[in-house]
Motif scaffolding. Structure first.
Motif, PDB file in Angstrom:
ATOM      1  N   LYS A 148      44.804  57.580  51.532  1.00  0.00           N
ATOM      2  CA  LYS A 148      45.531  56.923  50.446  1.00  0.00           C
ATOM      3  C   LYS A 148      45.115  55.466  50.369  1.00  0.00           C
ATOM      4  N   ILE A 149      44.945  54.961  49.159  1.00  0.00           N
ATOM      5  CA  ILE A 149      44.543  53.577  48.967  1.00  0.00           C
ATOM      6  C   ILE A 149      45.742  52.674  49.237  1.00  0.00           C
ATOM      7  N   VAL A 150      45.570  51.718  50.146  1.00  0.00           N
ATOM      8  CA  VAL A 150      46.639  50.780  50.461  1.00  0.00           C
ATOM      9  C   VAL A 150      46.318  49.374  49.968  1.00  0.00           C
ATOM     10  N   GLU A 151      45.028  49.041  49.841  1.00  0.00           N
ATOM     11  CA  GLU A 151      44.612  47.744  49.310  1.00  0.00           C
ATOM     12  C   GLU A 151      43.382  47.936  48.438  1.00  0.00           C
ATOM     13  N   GLN A 152      43.314  47.151  47.378  1.00  0.00           N
ATOM     14  CA  GLN A 152      42.131  47.166  46.521  1.00  0.00           C
ATOM     15  C   GLN A 152      41.883  45.759  46.008  1.00  0.00           C
ATOM     16  N   SER A 153      40.624  45.374  45.973  1.00  0.00           N
ATOM     17  CA  SER A 153      40.247  44.063  45.484  1.00  0.00           C
ATOM     18  C   SER A 153      39.075  44.224  44.527  1.00  0.00           C
ATOM     19  N   VAL A 154      39.206  43.652  43.336  1.00  0.00           N
ATOM     20  CA  VAL A 154      38.137  43.689  42.344  1.00  0.00           C
ATOM     21  C   VAL A 154      37.825  42.247  41.953  1.00  0.00           C
ATOM     22  N   LEU A 155      36.577  41.839  42.203  1.00  0.00           N
ATOM     23  CA  LEU A 155      36.105  40.537  41.754  1.00  0.00           C
ATOM     24  C   LEU A 155      35.315  40.778  40.480  1.00  0.00           C
ATOM     25  N   VAL A 189      33.073  39.101  37.536  1.00  0.00           N
ATOM     26  CA  VAL A 189      32.285  37.924  37.171  1.00  0.00           C
ATOM     27  C   VAL A 189      31.908  38.082  35.706  1.00  0.00           C
ATOM     28  N   TYR A 190      32.497  37.225  34.852  1.00  0.00           N
ATOM     29  CA  TYR A 190      32.279  37.299  33.401  1.00  0.00           C
ATOM     30  C   TYR A 190      31.167  36.331  33.002  1.00  0.00           C
ATOM     31  N   PHE A 191      30.218  36.828  32.207  1.00  0.00           N
ATOM     32  CA  PHE A 191      29.100  36.006  31.745  1.00  0.00           C
ATOM     33  C   PHE A 191      29.255  35.676  30.266  1.00  0.00           C
ATOM     34  N   ASP A 192      28.767  34.499  29.868  1.00  0.00           N
ATOM     35  CA  ASP A 192      28.768  34.137  28.446  1.00  0.00           C
ATOM     36  C   ASP A 192      27.512  34.700  27.791  1.00  0.00           C
ATOM     37  N   LYS A 193      27.306  34.369  26.515  1.00  0.00           N
ATOM     38  CA  LYS A 193      26.169  34.923  25.762  1.00  0.00           C
ATOM     39  C   LYS A 193      24.818  34.425  26.271  1.00  0.00           C
ATOM     40  N   ASP A 194      24.808  33.308  27.013  1.00  0.00           N
ATOM     41  CA  ASP A 194      23.566  32.773  27.570  1.00  0.00           C
ATOM     42  C   ASP A 194      23.250  33.330  28.961  1.00  0.00           C
ATOM     43  N   GLY A 195      24.146  34.139  29.526  1.00  0.00           N
ATOM     44  CA  GLY A 195      23.913  34.718  30.845  1.00  0.00           C
ATOM     45  C   GLY A 195      24.393  33.869  31.990  1.00  0.00           C
ATOM     46  N   ASN A 196      25.275  32.902  31.720  1.00  0.00           N
ATOM     47  CA  ASN A 196      25.852  32.061  32.769  1.00  0.00           C
ATOM     48  C   ASN A 196      27.288  32.491  33.037  1.00  0.00           C
ATOM     49  N   VAL A 197      27.745  32.235  34.265  1.00  0.00           N
ATOM     50  CA  VAL A 197      29.104  32.625  34.642  1.00  0.00           C
ATOM     51  C   VAL A 197      30.104  31.821  33.811  1.00  0.00           C
ATOM     52  N   GLU A 198      30.922  32.544  33.064  1.00  0.00           N
ATOM     53  CA  GLU A 198      31.942  31.920  32.225  1.00  0.00           C
ATOM     54  C   GLU A 198      33.243  31.735  33.004  1.00  0.00           C
ATOM     55  N   ARG A 199      33.624  32.795  33.742  1.00  0.00           N
ATOM     56  CA  ARG A 199      34.835  32.725  34.566  1.00  0.00           C
ATOM     57  C   ARG A 199      34.802  33.832  35.610  1.00  0.00           C
ATOM     58  N   LEU A 200      35.632  33.678  36.627  1.00  0.00           N
ATOM     59  CA  LEU A 200      35.770  34.671  37.689  1.00  0.00           C
ATOM     60  C   LEU A 200      37.186  35.216  37.652  1.00  0.00           C
ATOM     61  N   GLY A 201      37.329  36.491  37.867  1.00  0.00           N
ATOM     62  CA  GLY A 201      38.652  37.108  37.924  1.00  0.00           C
ATOM     63  C   GLY A 201      38.800  37.887  39.218  1.00  0.00           C
ATOM     64  N   HIS A 202      39.946  37.770  39.849  1.00  0.00           N
ATOM     65  CA  HIS A 202      40.218  38.509  41.080  1.00  0.00           C
ATOM     66  C   HIS A 202      41.455  39.357  40.856  1.00  0.00           C
ATOM     67  N   TYR A 203      41.297  40.677  40.967  1.00  0.00           N
ATOM     68  CA  TYR A 203      42.381  41.612  40.705  1.00  0.00           C
ATOM     69  C   TYR A 203      42.666  42.439  41.946  1.00  0.00           C
ATOM     70  N   THR A 204      43.941  42.788  42.136  1.00  0.00           N
ATOM     71  CA  THR A 204      44.339  43.603  43.278  1.00  0.00           C
ATOM     72  C   THR A 204      44.964  44.893  42.772  1.00  0.00           C
ATOM     73  N   LEU A 205      45.407  45.710  43.685  1.00  0.00           N
ATOM     74  CA  LEU A 205      46.012  46.994  43.353  1.00  0.00           C
ATOM     75  C   LEU A 205      47.267  46.825  42.497  1.00  0.00           C
ATOM     76  N   GLN A 206      47.980  45.728  42.689  1.00  0.00           N
ATOM     77  CA  GLN A 206      49.203  45.489  41.928  1.00  0.00           C
ATOM     78  C   GLN A 206      48.907  45.110  40.471  1.00  0.00           C
ATOM     79  N   ASP A 207      47.666  44.699  40.187  1.00  0.00           N
ATOM     80  CA  ASP A 207      47.314  44.280  38.831  1.00  0.00           C
ATOM     81  C   ASP A 207      47.015  45.432  37.894  1.00  0.00           C
ATOM     82  N   GLY A 208      46.811  46.600  38.415  1.00  0.00           N
ATOM     83  CA  GLY A 208      46.476  47.690  37.499  1.00  0.00           C
ATOM     84  C   GLY A 208      46.198  48.993  38.182  1.00  0.00           C
TER      85      GLY A 208
END
Length: 155
Positions: A86-93, A95-114
């Motif tokens: 059974k899954i007890v922990e989950q982490s999703v990083l 990495v969102y890129f803009d139209k030029d291919g550069n990192v626009e923002r980072l998001g960190h999500y856990t099991l409680q987020d979805g």
């Protein structure tokens, strides 16, 4: 009195046997765990190539409007080797890129987020209808045509 003593012995033996089956729980790790030092090598504004060099190949990607890299890790536990973990922990990083291919923002999500992200599905879909043992018997087993021939006497 003898019946009560035998029942107490039976309960004690059953409890001891079940406790012996439990054993220590097994912890399984799956995916890519990103630490803060590695994450600092790919800050906002860095290129896609720099992210690939510092974080490695992503677990999954999305290419809708702009590209997104997902680095997914899960911690699973199971009480015994024959039980499904059974899954007890989950982490999703993410990495969102803009139209030029550069990192626009980072998001960190856990099991409680979805929703749980299934990295490996252990179920293989099969084609056709699933027939039970009784259904096979009623249809004539593996060769229903042969059954009909035998009943009609044409064999």
């Amino acid at each position: 009195m003898k019946l009560l003593r035998n029942a107490a012995i039976a309960v004690t033996l059953s409890t001891t046997a079940l406790a012996g089956c439990q054993g220590p729980s097994e912890v399984l790790y799956q995916g890519y765990v990103v630490d803060q030092e590695t994450l600092a090598l790919a800050p906002v504004g860095s290129s896609r190539e720099q992210v690939l060099l510092s974080l490695g190949t992503p677990s999954s990607t999305a290419t809708f409007d702009n590209e997104v890299f997902y680095y997914i890790s899960q911690k699973r536990k199971r009480a015994a080797a024959f039980l499904k973990p059974k899954i007890v922990e989950q982490s999703v990083l993410a990495v969102y890129f803009d139209k030029d291919g550069n990192v626009e923002r980072l998001g960190h999500y856990t099991l409680q987020d979805g929703k749980v992200f299934d990295m490996i599905s252990r179920v293989t879909p099969t084609g056709g209808a699933e027939v039970t043992f009784l259904g096979q018997l009623l249809r004539g087993g593996a060769n229903p045509g042969g059954m009909i021939k035998n009943v009609l006497g044409t064999d």
